[in-house]
Design an enzyme around this catalytic site. Structure first.
Site, PDB file in Angstrom:
ATOM      1  N   SER A 150       0.861  -1.196   0.000  1.00 57.98           N
ATOM      2  CA  SER A 150       0.000   0.000   0.000  1.00 57.98           C
ATOM      3  C   SER A 150       0.889   1.234   0.000  1.00 57.98           C
ATOM      4  O   SER A 150       2.064   1.147   0.368  1.00 57.98           O
ATOM      5  CB  SER A 150      -0.862   0.005   1.274  1.00 57.98           C
ATOM      6  OG  SER A 150      -1.464   1.277   1.468  1.00 57.98           O
ATOM      7  N   TYR A 163      -2.767  -1.493  10.572  1.00 62.58           N
ATOM      8  CA  TYR A 163      -2.684  -1.591   9.104  1.00 62.58           C
ATOM      9  C   TYR A 163      -1.420  -0.893   8.611  1.00 62.58           C
ATOM     10  O   TYR A 163      -0.659  -1.431   7.801  1.00 62.58           O
ATOM     11  CB  TYR A 163      -3.926  -0.937   8.480  1.00 62.58           C
ATOM     12  CG  TYR A 163      -3.995  -1.036   6.970  1.00 62.58           C
ATOM     13  CD1 TYR A 163      -4.501  -2.176   6.354  1.00 62.58           C
ATOM     14  CD2 TYR A 163      -3.558   0.023   6.157  1.00 62.58           C
ATOM     15  CE1 TYR A 163      -4.571  -2.266   4.961  1.00 62.58           C
ATOM     16  CE2 TYR A 163      -3.631  -0.065   4.775  1.00 62.58           C
ATOM     17  CZ  TYR A 163      -4.147  -1.205   4.180  1.00 62.58           C
ATOM     18  OH  TYR A 163      -4.216  -1.293   2.802  1.00 62.58           O
TER      19      TYR A 163
HETATM   20  P1  NAD Z   1     -11.071  -6.513  -0.246  1.00 60.21           P
HETATM   21  O1  NAD Z   1     -11.663  -6.366   1.094  1.00 60.21           O
HETATM   22  O2  NAD Z   1     -11.974  -6.695  -1.399  1.00 60.21           O
HETATM   23  O3  NAD Z   1      -9.997  -7.691  -0.285  1.00 60.21           O
HETATM   24  C1  NAD Z   1      -9.412  -8.250   0.829  1.00 60.21           C
HETATM   25  C2  NAD Z   1      -9.406  -9.740   0.632  1.00 60.21           C
HETATM   26  O4  NAD Z   1      -8.702 -10.353   1.712  1.00 60.21           O
HETATM   27  C3  NAD Z   1     -10.819 -10.321   0.630  1.00 60.21           C
HETATM   28  O5  NAD Z   1     -10.990 -11.152  -0.484  1.00 60.21           O
HETATM   29  C4  NAD Z   1     -10.877 -11.114   1.916  1.00 60.21           C
HETATM   30  O6  NAD Z   1     -11.706 -12.249   1.857  1.00 60.21           O
HETATM   31  C5  NAD Z   1      -9.427 -11.510   2.071  1.00 60.21           C
HETATM   32  N1  NAD Z   1      -9.146 -11.898   3.448  1.00 60.21           N
HETATM   33  C6  NAD Z   1      -9.452 -11.255   4.591  1.00 60.21           C
HETATM   34  N2  NAD Z   1      -9.091 -11.993   5.659  1.00 60.21           N
HETATM   35  C7  NAD Z   1      -8.510 -13.116   5.165  1.00 60.21           C
HETATM   36  C8  NAD Z   1      -7.928 -14.257   5.773  1.00 60.21           C
HETATM   37  N3  NAD Z   1      -7.878 -14.390   7.106  1.00 60.21           N
HETATM   38  N4  NAD Z   1      -7.453 -15.229   4.956  1.00 60.21           N
HETATM   39  C9  NAD Z   1      -7.517 -15.110   3.614  1.00 60.21           C
HETATM   40  N5  NAD Z   1      -8.043 -14.049   2.986  1.00 60.21           N
HETATM   41  C10 NAD Z   1      -8.534 -13.062   3.772  1.00 60.21           C
HETATM   42  O7  NAD Z   1     -10.187  -5.208  -0.456  1.00 60.21           O
HETATM   43  P2  NAD Z   1      -9.001  -4.905  -1.476  1.00 60.21           P
HETATM   44  O8  NAD Z   1      -8.910  -3.445  -1.550  1.00 60.21           O
HETATM   45  O9  NAD Z   1      -9.145  -5.683  -2.720  1.00 60.21           O
HETATM   46  O10 NAD Z   1      -7.717  -5.406  -0.648  1.00 60.21           O
HETATM   47  C11 NAD Z   1      -6.776  -6.321  -1.173  1.00 60.21           C
HETATM   48  C12 NAD Z   1      -5.391  -5.897  -0.752  1.00 60.21           C
HETATM   49  O11 NAD Z   1      -5.101  -4.620  -1.329  1.00 60.21           O
HETATM   50  C13 NAD Z   1      -5.204  -5.715   0.758  1.00 60.21           C
HETATM   51  O12 NAD Z   1      -3.983  -6.270   1.169  1.00 60.21           O
HETATM   52  C14 NAD Z   1      -5.167  -4.203   0.924  1.00 60.21           C
HETATM   53  O13 NAD Z   1      -4.420  -3.799   2.033  1.00 60.21           O
HETATM   54  C15 NAD Z   1      -4.504  -3.804  -0.374  1.00 60.21           C
HETATM   55  N6  NAD Z   1      -4.714  -2.400  -0.714  1.00 60.21           N
HETATM   56  C16 NAD Z   1      -5.954  -1.934  -1.046  1.00 60.21           C
HETATM   57  C17 NAD Z   1      -6.096  -0.588  -1.348  1.00 60.21           C
HETATM   58  C18 NAD Z   1      -7.419   0.005  -1.725  1.00 60.21           C
HETATM   59  O14 NAD Z   1      -7.534   1.239  -1.772  1.00 60.21           O
HETATM   60  N7  NAD Z   1      -8.450  -0.789  -1.999  1.00 60.21           N
HETATM   61  C19 NAD Z   1      -5.000   0.267  -1.315  1.00 60.21           C
HETATM   62  C20 NAD Z   1      -3.761  -0.248  -0.962  1.00 60.21           C
HETATM   63  C21 NAD Z   1      -3.626  -1.584  -0.668  1.00 60.21           C
END
Ligand code: NAD
Length: 269
Positions: A150, A163
């Site tokens: 991130s 986080y």
């Molecule tokens: P999201 O909530 O759609 O995805 C998160 C995923 O992690 C989900 O599919 C969830 O089921 C899975 N998850 C949660 N707990 C889990 C566990 N115990 N075991 C296995 N899987 C688990 O949101 P997203 O934005 O797609 O996030 C995905 C990644 O992207 C994350 O690591 C997040 O930190 C990172 N990220 C997102 C953003 C953003 O703005 N959306 C920005 C920077 C980084």
């Protein structure tokens, strides 16, 4: 593009958001994809169907299947890898995407929430990386690991202390593993997305006023899409990035460029 033709890939947290887009994009580029989910098998099966459609549309063959596991649980991670290797024969790429966040002022953080966030984002990412490295070493073949970090790897995130720390730790994990295994053909990198329209951002994506406030801080003036981020993962995981290791590539519309310095407020002019 078929940069991932025949590659065997495990994507964690692939039943929604960025992980979903990665699973679909990788299948479209010819990869066989193990689609990990934590809960909600229906959504994971829907992603599988979309991934297979994308592969078909691109004229490539992809084998895709869903595999359940809580990435913070060592036994479940081992079993997820065993299933993936059994179904695909081997693994070439791990996409360490799963992540959660829990907002609270730092003085009010509940340690159960702290443990959950660190458990998934750091412990889980390490457990999966460790299993992938063990597998790559056992088959004496090249391997590529890409973490979903991130911008908060380098930008502090008040009200999300666990986080923020987890992503800061992910930078060190990326570099340390990259250095430790570089001479054995294993590349370890990270992608650092900015504000992306996914379920993790439910707080603002469906509220036009809140979304506009978020986007006012982004130099490019808009949030990113999961598909844009998936394309960056495809590049970093593929042989196109064969000489890159230990790096985080920020895909953030300029968020890491200190947007407050857009105007010359600090120079007194
Ligand atoms: P999201 O909530 O759609 O995805 C998160 C995923 O992690 C989900 O599919 C969830 O089921 C899975 N998850 C949660 N707990 C889990 C566990 N115990 N075991 C296995 N899987 C688990 O949101 P997203 O934005 O797609 O996030 C995905 C990644 O992207 C994350 O690591 C997040 O930190 C990172 N990220 C997102 C953003 C953003 O703005 N959306 C920005 C920077 C980084």
């Amino acid at each position: 593009m078929s940069r991932l033709l025949g590659k065997n890939v495990l994507v964690t947290g692939a039943s929604s958001g960025i992980g979903e887009a990665i699973a679909i994009r990788f299948a479209e580029e010819g990869a066989n994809v193990a689609i990990n989910y934590h809960s909600g098998q229906d959504r994971a099966e829907a992603v599988k169907a979309k991934a297979l459609d994308a592969a078909k549309g691109a004229g490539v063959t992809a084998k895709c299947f869903t595999v359940a596991a809580d990435v913070s649980d060592e036994q479940q991670v081992k079993s997820m890898f065993a299933t993936s290797v059994e179904k695909l024969g081997s693994l070439d790429i791990l996409i360490n995407n799963s992540g959660i966040q829990k907002p609270a002022a730092s003085d009010l953080v509940e340690m159960t929430d702290w443990d959950k966030v660190i458990g998934v984002n750091l412990r889980g990412a390490f457990l999966c990386a460790r299993e992938a490295i063990r597998h790559f070493l056992s088959r004496k073949a090249k391997g590529s690991i890409v973490f979903n970090s991130s911008v908060h790897e380098i930008i502090p995130k008040p009200l999300y202390i666990a986080y923020s720390i987890s992503k800061g730790g992910m930078e060190n994990m990326t570099k340390t593993l990259a250095l430790e295994y570089a001479d054995r053909g294993i590349r370890v990198n990270a992608i650092g997305p900015g504000a992306i329209v996914t379920p993790i951002n439910m707080a603002w994506i469906n509220d036009p006023k809140a979304k506009s406030e978020v986007e006012s801080h982004i130099p490019m003036g808009r949030a990113g899409t999961s598909e844009e981020i998936a394309g960056v993962f495809a590049f970093m995981a593929s042989d196109e990035a064969s000489y890159i290791t230990g790096q985080t590539l920020f895909a953030c519309g300029g968020l890491t460029l200190y947007p407050e310095f857009r105007t010359a407020w600090s120079s007194g002019e």
